[in-house]
Motif scaffolding. Structure first.
Motif, PDB file in Angstrom:
ATOM      1  N   UNK A 286       0.176 -15.102  18.093  1.00 23.47           N
ATOM      2  CA  UNK A 286       0.115 -14.202  17.147  1.00 23.47           C
ATOM      3  C   UNK A 286      -0.518 -13.039  17.405  1.00 23.47           C
ATOM      4  N   UNK A 287      -0.210 -11.877  16.934  1.00 23.47           N
ATOM      5  CA  UNK A 287      -1.044 -10.923  17.015  1.00 23.47           C
ATOM      6  C   UNK A 287      -1.871 -10.592  15.632  1.00 23.47           C
ATOM      7  N   UNK A 288      -3.091 -10.232  15.744  1.00 20.88           N
ATOM      8  CA  UNK A 288      -4.206 -10.161  14.894  1.00 20.88           C
ATOM      9  C   UNK A 288      -4.985  -8.949  14.752  1.00 20.88           C
ATOM     10  N   UNK A 289      -5.428  -8.348  13.727  1.00 19.94           N
ATOM     11  CA  UNK A 289      -6.204  -7.343  13.658  1.00 19.94           C
ATOM     12  C   UNK A 289      -7.622  -7.723  12.888  1.00 19.94           C
ATOM     13  N   UNK A 290      -8.587  -7.287  13.545  1.00 17.82           N
ATOM     14  CA  UNK A 290      -9.887  -7.896  12.924  1.00 17.82           C
ATOM     15  C   UNK A 290     -10.899  -6.600  12.891  1.00 17.82           C
ATOM     16  N   UNK A 291     -11.771  -6.877  11.908  1.00 20.26           N
ATOM     17  CA  UNK A 291     -12.924  -5.834  11.420  1.00 20.26           C
ATOM     18  C   UNK A 291     -14.496  -6.675  11.548  1.00 20.26           C
ATOM     19  N   UNK A 292     -15.064  -6.197  12.631  1.00 17.52           N
ATOM     20  CA  UNK A 292     -16.284  -6.740  12.941  1.00 17.52           C
ATOM     21  C   UNK A 292     -17.427  -6.026  11.766  1.00 17.52           C
ATOM     22  N   UNK A 293     -18.152  -6.924  11.342  1.00 14.37           N
ATOM     23  CA  UNK A 293     -19.247  -6.416  10.239  1.00 14.37           C
ATOM     24  C   UNK A 293     -20.642  -6.008  11.152  1.00 14.37           C
ATOM     25  N   UNK A 294     -20.868  -4.647  11.254  1.00 17.73           N
ATOM     26  CA  UNK A 294     -21.914  -4.447  11.917  1.00 17.73           C
ATOM     27  C   UNK A 294     -23.218  -3.758  10.938  1.00 17.73           C
ATOM     28  N   UNK A 295     -23.255  -4.215   9.735  1.00 19.45           N
ATOM     29  CA  UNK A 295     -24.181  -3.807   8.765  1.00 19.45           C
ATOM     30  C   UNK A 295     -24.011  -2.865   8.112  1.00 19.45           C
ATOM     31  N   UNK A 296     -24.920  -2.010   7.682  1.00 21.07           N
ATOM     32  CA  UNK A 296     -24.861  -0.948   6.475  1.00 21.07           C
ATOM     33  C   UNK A 296     -25.506   0.404   6.954  1.00 21.07           C
ATOM     34  N   UNK A 297     -25.019   1.537   6.766  1.00 24.56           N
ATOM     35  CA  UNK A 297     -25.258   2.657   6.966  1.00 24.56           C
ATOM     36  C   UNK A 297     -25.286   3.557   5.733  1.00 24.56           C
ATOM     37  N   UNK A 298     -25.880   4.671   5.750  1.00 24.92           N
ATOM     38  CA  UNK A 298     -25.808   5.513   4.481  1.00 24.92           C
ATOM     39  C   UNK A 298     -24.872   6.581   4.971  1.00 24.92           C
ATOM     40  N   UNK A 299     -24.005   7.113   4.100  1.00 24.00           N
ATOM     41  CA  UNK A 299     -23.032   8.003   4.266  1.00 24.00           C
ATOM     42  C   UNK A 299     -23.080   8.901   2.936  1.00 24.00           C
ATOM     43  N   UNK A 300     -22.549  10.319   3.017  1.00 23.40           N
ATOM     44  CA  UNK A 300     -22.366  11.138   1.913  1.00 23.40           C
ATOM     45  C   UNK A 300     -20.753  10.944   1.239  1.00 23.40           C
ATOM     46  N   UNK A 301     -20.644  10.459   0.082  1.00 20.75           N
ATOM     47  CA  UNK A 301     -19.678  10.094  -0.491  1.00 20.75           C
ATOM     48  C   UNK A 301     -19.279  11.157  -1.754  1.00 20.75           C
ATOM     49  N   UNK A 302     -18.042  10.987  -2.197  1.00 21.03           N
ATOM     50  CA  UNK A 302     -17.338  11.484  -3.236  1.00 21.03           C
ATOM     51  C   UNK A 302     -16.566  10.647  -3.642  1.00 21.03           C
ATOM     52  N   UNK A 303     -16.183  10.355  -5.054  1.00 24.76           N
ATOM     53  CA  UNK A 303     -15.019   9.659  -5.531  1.00 24.76           C
ATOM     54  C   UNK A 303     -13.809   9.818  -5.036  1.00 24.76           C
ATOM     55  N   UNK A 304     -13.201   8.743  -4.976  1.00 24.30           N
ATOM     56  CA  UNK A 304     -11.815   8.863  -4.436  1.00 24.30           C
ATOM     57  C   UNK A 304     -10.818   9.752  -5.090  1.00 24.30           C
ATOM     58  N   UNK A 305     -11.135   9.961  -6.360  1.00 23.24           N
ATOM     59  CA  UNK A 305     -10.215  10.901  -7.173  1.00 23.24           C
ATOM     60  C   UNK A 305     -10.305  12.104  -6.960  1.00 23.24           C
ATOM     61  N   UNK A 306     -11.583  12.392  -6.017  1.00 20.32           N
ATOM     62  CA  UNK A 306     -11.612  13.806  -5.703  1.00 20.32           C
ATOM     63  C   UNK A 306     -11.063  14.376  -4.454  1.00 20.32           C
ATOM     64  N   UNK A 307     -10.457  13.359  -3.918  1.00 23.38           N
ATOM     65  CA  UNK A 307      -9.785  13.741  -2.672  1.00 23.38           C
ATOM     66  C   UNK A 307      -8.445  13.782  -2.664  1.00 23.38           C
ATOM     67  N   UNK A 308      -7.863  14.876  -2.129  1.00 23.89           N
ATOM     68  CA  UNK A 308      -6.335  15.209  -2.712  1.00 23.89           C
ATOM     69  C   UNK A 308      -5.648  15.259  -1.304  1.00 23.89           C
ATOM     70  N   UNK A 309      -4.814  14.641  -0.896  1.00 23.50           N
ATOM     71  CA  UNK A 309      -4.061  14.590   0.327  1.00 23.50           C
ATOM     72  C   UNK A 309      -2.796  15.404   0.311  1.00 23.50           C
ATOM     73  N   UNK A 310      -2.779  16.335   1.174  1.00 21.76           N
ATOM     74  CA  UNK A 310      -1.775  17.285   1.162  1.00 21.76           C
ATOM     75  C   UNK A 310      -0.993  17.606   2.634  1.00 21.76           C
ATOM     76  N   UNK A 311      -0.019  17.516   2.759  1.00 25.63           N
ATOM     77  CA  UNK A 311       0.610  17.800   4.197  1.00 25.63           C
ATOM     78  C   UNK A 311      -0.112  17.054   5.301  1.00 25.63           C
ATOM     79  N   UNK A 312      -0.482  15.734   4.915  1.00 27.16           N
ATOM     80  CA  UNK A 312      -1.172  15.142   5.955  1.00 27.16           C
ATOM     81  C   UNK A 312      -2.561  15.138   6.039  1.00 27.16           C
ATOM     82  N   UNK A 313      -3.140  16.293   5.424  1.00 25.66           N
ATOM     83  CA  UNK A 313      -4.548  16.370   5.520  1.00 25.66           C
ATOM     84  C   UNK A 313      -5.421  16.206   4.180  1.00 25.66           C
ATOM     85  N   UNK A 314      -6.542  16.241   4.174  1.00 26.60           N
ATOM     86  CA  UNK A 314      -7.346  15.638   3.013  1.00 26.60           C
ATOM     87  C   UNK A 314      -8.306  16.867   2.711  1.00 26.60           C
ATOM     88  N   UNK A 315      -8.320  17.110   1.200  1.00 23.96           N
ATOM     89  CA  UNK A 315      -9.091  18.300   0.594  1.00 23.96           C
ATOM     90  C   UNK A 315      -9.829  17.839  -0.459  1.00 23.96           C
TER      91      UNK A 315
END
Length: 390
Positions: A286-315
């Motif tokens: 079988x074909x399978x897809x996997x994700x390796x857990x490499x720990x945690x890092x900090x990133x600048x985030x916004x609520x998912x509700x604030x992200x608007x996808x239009x014409x294939x781009x995120x705004x």
């Protein structure tokens, strides 16, 4: 005065009527123009929507490496025939059966082997009898050695005959063991516990020694062989946790067992061998897809509700000092717990519209409120149009 109006000529009356009509038309045309001019003035100062706003936050996000690969047997045992020229009389297992170590998988006809085994036993008895006679003759010759009744050459011949007879006994014993092994090999047994993955055995077939009869996945154990680039290979190590999802939808958690010591010179990819637990939805190949857990890092985030996808781009919509929003194209990254990482296009000190962002356009005037007092549902376009006409 009244007398003068009564004495005016018809032409004068017509001129007065024309002047009055012209003044009335001018008044009627001027009134709608002013009303139309006042409407934009009122709409420009009215907010298009009430929204909540929030500044980006630094959030600890899981760092993951995604890879593709195939599921394969951890070890696949090939079970073949060890006897030559025998006929298969019985096949006890089929593909998919779970077997235990030592279980009989197939049986060959044993009549020929049993007859040859009996012949080997008789040959051994004959050799043992001849060896006993030779040993007795050699012993008598040695007792006569001091008497001179036999020459030294004759005595040596009896001793040699004794050793030759003993060698024939050992050869007969070896031949007997060979026939015993052939009889034992008429039963094909599983070398280990596992699952039968392939079957070539057919009842009635006469096969030679070494012919493949079955294939078996040892212990029923599978592994995921992930392909990663040569640059990513150095980020992994044995023991790393992996979330593996097969094409069937089955999802399990595996562990990196080892990394390939070489890299494919054509693709520059290396294999990562991941142990996966037993699961009914997983199959070798079988074909399978996997994700390796490499720990945690900090990133600048916004609520998912604030992200608007239009014409294939995120705004996102950034709030300005004049309470108007500006549409900004951003690059989204990792997602976790309802938040989205922003990799570019947004400054840390800029506030973005959250609730109601999906209904905004670039340059809209908004009213900012707290999350508690904001409406539970964003207004529809029809309700916005009705509010604008009020």
């Amino acid at each position: 005065m009244r007398l003068n109006l009564l004495h005016k000529t018809p032409a004068a009356w017509a001129a007065l009527a024309l002047v009055a009509a012209t003044a009335t038309g001018a008044a009627l045309l001027a009134s709608p123009t002013r009303a139309a001019g006042d409407a934009p003035a009122r709409s420009e100062g009215r907010p298009a929507m009430t929204v909540t706003a929030e500044a980006p936050q630094r959030t600890a996000l899981a760092q993951r490496l995604t890879a593709n690969g195939n599921l394969a047997a951890w070890q696949e045992a090939i079970i073949g025939a060890e006897s030559n020229g025998l006929r298969l009389t019985h096949v006890a297992v089929n593909v998919g059966d779970t077997v235990r170590a030592g279980q009989v998988l197939a049986t060959f006809a044993a009549e020929t082997v049993e007859a040859e085994l009996a012949q080997a036993r008789a040959a051994l008895l004959e050799a043992q009898a001849a060896a006993a006679e030779a040993a007795a003759n050699a012993e008598r010759a040695r007792t006569l050695q001091t008497t001179g009744a036999l020459s030294a050459q004759q005595i040596q011949q009896y001793a040699t005959a004794e050793k030759t007879a003993q060698a024939r006994v050992e050869a007969a014993q070896a031949q007997l063991r060979v026939q015993q092994l052939r009889l034992k090999h008429t039963e094909v047994r599983a070398p280990d516990s596992g699952v039968i993955s392939a079957r070539a055995a057919t009842v009635g077939a006469v096969v030679g020694a070494g012919t493949e009869l079955f294939r078996m996945v040892r212990k029923g154990r599978l592994e995921w062989r992930a392909e990663v680039t040569q640059a990513e290979l150095g980020r992994l190590k044995p023991g790393t946790r992996v979330d593996v999802t097969a094409a069937s939808g089955a999802s399990v958690q595996g562990t990196v067992r080892m990394l390939a010591p070489t890299v494919d010179p054509q693709t520059r990819n290396g294999l990562v061998y991941v142990d996966v637990p037993e699961h009914p939805g997983l199959r070798a190949g079988m074909f399978a897809r996997g994700e390796f857990a490499l720990g945690q890092t900090d990133g600048m985030t916004v609520p998912q509700e604030a992200l608007v996808v239009r014409d294939g781009f995120a705004y996102v919509f950034v709030l300005g000092d004049d309470q108007r929003v500006q549409q900004r194209k951003v690059q989204p990254g990792r997602r976790a717990d309802g938040r989205v990482e922003v990799l570019g296009g947004l400054e840390p000190n800029q506030r973005v519209a959250v609730r109601g962002a999906g209904f905004l356009n670039d340059g809209d005037l908004v009213r900012v409120t707290t999350a508690d007092s904001a409406p539970k549902q964003a207004p529809t376009q029809q309700s916005q149009a009705q509010a604008a006409t009020k």
